[in-house]
Design a protein around this motif. Structure first.
Motif, PDB file in Angstrom:
ATOM      1  N   TRP A   1       0.841  -1.210   0.000  1.00 57.37           N
ATOM      2  CA  TRP A   1       0.000   0.000   0.000  1.00 57.37           C
ATOM      3  C   TRP A   1       0.873   1.255   0.000  1.00 57.37           C
ATOM      4  O   TRP A   1       0.596   2.208  -0.727  1.00 57.37           O
TER       5      TRP A   1
ATOM      6  N   PHE B   1      -5.555  -1.122  -4.668  1.00 58.38           N
ATOM      7  CA  PHE B   1      -6.477  -1.195  -3.527  1.00 58.38           C
ATOM      8  C   PHE B   1      -7.810  -1.754  -4.019  1.00 58.38           C
ATOM      9  O   PHE B   1      -8.784  -1.003  -4.167  1.00 58.38           O
TER      10      PHE B   1
ATOM     11  N   PHE C   1     -10.066  -4.567  -0.054  1.00 57.73           N
ATOM     12  CA  PHE C   1      -9.165  -3.709   0.710  1.00 57.73           C
ATOM     13  C   PHE C   1      -9.700  -3.478   2.120  1.00 57.73           C
ATOM     14  O   PHE C   1      -8.965  -3.548   3.105  1.00 57.73           O
TER      15      PHE C   1
END
Length: 436
Positions: A276, A298, A308
């Motif tokens: 991320w 995501f 996510f």
């Protein structure tokens, strides 16, 4: 804090070791504001942790399901009973406040000590609904927040005893300073159960959210990951019960395998967090990003129940379970060295919590960065977009901006309150530790 009947609330200052502090005005009335100032002074000037303990009337309505119940034979209940018995011998105010046998005791841990327990208990938790929301403020029978308390510091020592491990009795501080009650075992057990209750509450909330998300996703691998983590609960619960009853942890409990499962899940969290962060670092600063590009790194970020968001809840579950295990390990270590149980407890807890704090801070940082992103309109040859496409983009932008809502990164340490409901039979229910 008192109800409309203006009940007088006794307050004790408890030390975890022999210390000298400025003289306290025992027996004189004080307000909640003055009590808060007193806590600050004691925290700054005392060499050892000093906490305050208040005895409030037990509210008629308490959601005990949010706490951890302990019977009258448990160490915490016994230490509390001993303390009450000894205190009432020298204080008429304490005797009157505890005469019914039912009280809501509120122990406040100073911020500098609470900081050693991990930031996981320093942020408010919003429970579903308002049914049991007695924490932080006390309520009367009608459910209204009680206010305008009259506090009376209880001076003098409770009794002469020994200061040692979790089985030691409360004792008196050495002469030379203001008389404080040395009650390291009582403080240790209250903090341990309060932190454990807080972590278990977070686990329950994470499980509820994950279940809702998986019903929408129908992802077998994520469901297996959830099941493996939730399967650790039985071993952790048993270990908690045994250790808080001063028992010894054995291999038959299955705690070792549970810890392995939790650590494996935390490793996955670290890997996902790294991905991320890398994805966000690749976004040019100050430039808008297309929704399609964002969902590649995501997945489901634009959906209410996307993958996510499930990964976020799995991370919260793994961290909550690990915090409970860390508390167990810290209590076990403190009980194995009865000379200075609270120092051992905080040292072990602080060392193991630092990694969890860093992980939570990293996730919080990602959410804050995501919420600040600006979504770009999709590239295409068409000069005009359909109403559905516009609605999806606006809905996605709203959901992404909401990710940062309520997220706290860092922050100043705050005092932490642990509330203990005691019944007439001596049993207690300890509620999750929360910021004051």
């Amino acid at each position: 804090m008192t109800d409309d009947r203006k009940t007088t609330v006794p307050v004790w200052t408890l030390a975890t070791a022999d210390v000298r502090v400025p003289g306290l005005t025992a027996g004189e009335l004080m307000t909640a504001e003055r009590l808060a100032e007193l806590r600050g002074v004691l925290a700054v000037l005392a060499d050892e942790p000093i906490v305050t303990l208040e005895a409030h009337p037990l509210p008629d309505k308490i959601d005990r399901g949010r706490g951890l119940p302990l019977d009258a034979a448990s160490p915490l209940a016994q230490h509390l009973s001993q303390f009450i018995t000894q205190s009432t011998r020298s204080s008429l105010t304490a005797a009157r406040a505890t005469a019914s046998g039912e009280c809501l005791y509120r122990m406040v841990i100073p911020a500098k000590v609470a900081a050693q327990l991990g930031q996981g208990i320093l942020r408010p938790m919003a429970p579903k609904g308002a049914a049991g929301a007695i924490y932080g403020e006390l309520v009367n029978a009608s459910g209204r927040i009680a206010s305008k308390a009259t506090f009376v510091p209880v001076g003098g020592a409770a009794a002469v005893g020994t200061v040692g491990g979790a089985g030691a009795t409360a004792g008196a501080a050495a002469a030379g300073g203001a008389a404080l009650t040395v009650a390291a075992p009582l403080v240790l057990m209250a903090v341990a159960v309060g932190v454990s209750a807080h972590a278990d509450q977070k686990r329950q909330q994470a499980i509820e959210h994950i279940t809702e998300l998986l019903e929408q996703l129908q992802q077998d691998k994520l469901d297996d990951e959830r099941s493996a983590l939730d399967g650790c609960r039985a071993a952790v619960d048993k270990a908690t019960a045994i250790l808080l009853d001063q028992g010894k942890l054995g291999a038959s409990l299955g705690l070792d395998s549970a810890v392995h499962t939790i650590d494996t899940a935390l490793s996955k969290v670290e890997i996902r967090l790294g991905r991320w962060r890398s994805a966000l670092d690749a976004v040019p600063e100050g430039e808008a990003v297309e929704l399609g590009t964002l969902t590649q790194s995501f997945p489901g970020i634009d959906d209410q129940g996307g993958m996510f968001r499930t990964h976020l809840e799995l991370a919260a579950l793994a961290i909550a379970l690990k915090r409970r295990v860390v508390v167990l390990q810290a209590v076990e270590h403190a009980q194995s060295e009865p000379g200075n149980p609270f120092e051992n407890f905080t040292r072990e807890l602080k060392r193991d919590q630092q990694g969890l704090d860093a992980l939570e801070s990293g996730i919080a940082g990602v959410l804050v960065r995501l919420s600040a992103l600006e979504l770009a309109r999709p590239n295409g040859l068409r000069p005009v977009f359909t109403t559905g496409e516009v609605d999806r983009l606006m809905s996605a932008a709203h959901r992404i901006h909401q990710l940062g809502r309520g997220v706290t990164v860092g922050g100043r340490p705050r005092d932490v309150a642990i509330e203990i409901a005691r019944d007439k039979d001596g049993s207690v229910t300890v509620f999750p530790a929360l910021p004051v």
